[in-house]
Design a protein around this motif. Structure first.
Motif, PDB file in Angstrom:
ATOM      1  N   ARG A  54       0.791  -1.238   0.023  1.00 31.77           N
ATOM      2  CA  ARG A  54      -0.145   0.091   0.054  1.00 31.77           C
ATOM      3  C   ARG A  54       0.777   1.118  -0.019  1.00 31.77           C
ATOM      4  NH1 ARG A  54      -4.082   1.442   4.017  1.00 31.77           N
ATOM      5  NH2 ARG A  54      -2.388   1.280   5.372  1.00 31.77           N
ATOM      6  N   ASN A  55       1.850   1.295   0.637  1.00 28.28           N
ATOM      7  CA  ASN A  55       3.040   2.116   0.756  1.00 28.28           C
ATOM      8  C   ASN A  55       4.335   1.849   0.367  1.00 28.28           C
ATOM      9  OD1 ASN A  55       4.208   4.572   1.534  1.00 28.28           O
ATOM     10  ND2 ASN A  55       3.856   4.430   3.609  1.00 28.28           N
ATOM     11  N   PRO A  56       4.528   2.247  -0.986  1.00 29.43           N
ATOM     12  CA  PRO A  56       6.142   1.693  -1.535  1.00 29.43           C
ATOM     13  C   PRO A  56       7.012   2.243  -0.766  1.00 29.43           C
ATOM     14  CG  PRO A  56       4.305   2.484  -3.142  1.00 29.43           C
ATOM     15  CD  PRO A  56       3.892   2.621  -1.988  1.00 29.43           C
ATOM     16  N   GLN A  57       7.061   3.561  -0.007  1.00 25.72           N
ATOM     17  CA  GLN A  57       8.162   4.056   0.782  1.00 25.72           C
ATOM     18  C   GLN A  57       8.431   3.136   1.919  1.00 25.72           C
ATOM     19  OE1 GLN A  57       5.551   6.137  -0.375  1.00 25.72           O
ATOM     20  NE2 GLN A  57       6.840   6.771  -2.250  1.00 25.72           N
ATOM     21  N   SER A  58       7.407   2.377   2.500  1.00 31.25           N
ATOM     22  CA  SER A  58       7.763   1.714   3.542  1.00 31.25           C
ATOM     23  C   SER A  58       8.317   0.415   3.417  1.00 31.25           C
ATOM     24  CB  SER A  58       6.494   1.450   4.653  1.00 31.25           C
ATOM     25  OG  SER A  58       5.465   0.761   3.627  1.00 31.25           O
ATOM     26  N   GLU A  59       9.322  -0.234   4.240  1.00 31.46           N
ATOM     27  CA  GLU A  59      10.123  -1.312   4.082  1.00 31.46           C
ATOM     28  C   GLU A  59       9.953  -2.122   5.423  1.00 31.46           C
ATOM     29  OE1 GLU A  59      13.980  -0.869   2.747  1.00 31.46           O
ATOM     30  OE2 GLU A  59      13.272   0.615   0.946  1.00 31.46           O
ATOM     31  N   TRP A  60       8.541  -2.183   5.878  1.00 32.54           N
ATOM     32  CA  TRP A  60       8.576  -3.061   7.459  1.00 32.54           C
ATOM     33  C   TRP A  60       8.946  -4.198   7.300  1.00 32.54           C
ATOM     34  CZ3 TRP A  60       7.987  -0.074  11.540  1.00 32.54           C
ATOM     35  CH2 TRP A  60       7.467   1.059  11.647  1.00 32.54           C
ATOM     36  N   GLN A  61       9.483  -5.064   8.321  1.00 29.59           N
ATOM     37  CA  GLN A  61       9.700  -6.314   8.374  1.00 29.59           C
ATOM     38  C   GLN A  61       9.394  -6.817   9.799  1.00 29.59           C
ATOM     39  OE1 GLN A  61      13.910  -6.824   8.287  1.00 29.59           O
ATOM     40  NE2 GLN A  61      13.992  -6.945   5.844  1.00 29.59           N
TER      41      GLN A  61
END
Length: 125
Positions: A54-61
């Motif tokens: 949904r948010n290409p800038q996020s890189e949550w793991q």
């Protein structure tokens, strides 16, 4: 049903003993009595993948949940959501500081027996 309810603590103890002797979270799968940390982590990973899409800038793991957590088997599909944990700390000047950390709450709205609710916090980075 009464006999099954009385045996639940015994089976939880057997499962917990197995978990502590396991080599990793991949071995901590669900069974008739408990919901496995592996499935809980996988639900958190699916949630993070949707959030990142949904948010290409996020890189949550999604990381592993606490291996000491033991919860009863869920009777319904797990759900995941963002959650914040809050606590107070003391600064170098002895002033109280309010701190927080974002986690994923994987929740079960109804367990198999006895009926109850639970949620497990899965850390993220």
């Amino acid at each position: 049903m009464h006999i099954h309810h009385n045996l639940l603590p015994f089976w939880l103890l057997i499962w917990a003993t197995h978990c502590f002797s396991s080599t990793g979270i991949e071995d901590m799968r669900s069974n008739d009595a408990v919901h496995g940390l592996y499935e809980i982590r996988e639900e958190a990973r699916k949630f993070v993948a949707r959030e990142n899409a949904r948010n290409p800038q996020s890189e949550w793991q999604a990381l592993d949940p606490n291996l000491k957590v033991l919860v009863p088997r869920c009777a319904v599909a797990l759900k995941a959501r963002w959650h914040e944990i809050w606590w107070f700390d003391t600064s170098a000047e002895s002033k109280p500081l309010k701190r927080s950390r974002r986690v994923i709450a994987v929740e079960c709205s109804r367990t198999v027996s006895p009926t109850q609710k639970w949620d497990v916090h899965v850390p993220v980075r």
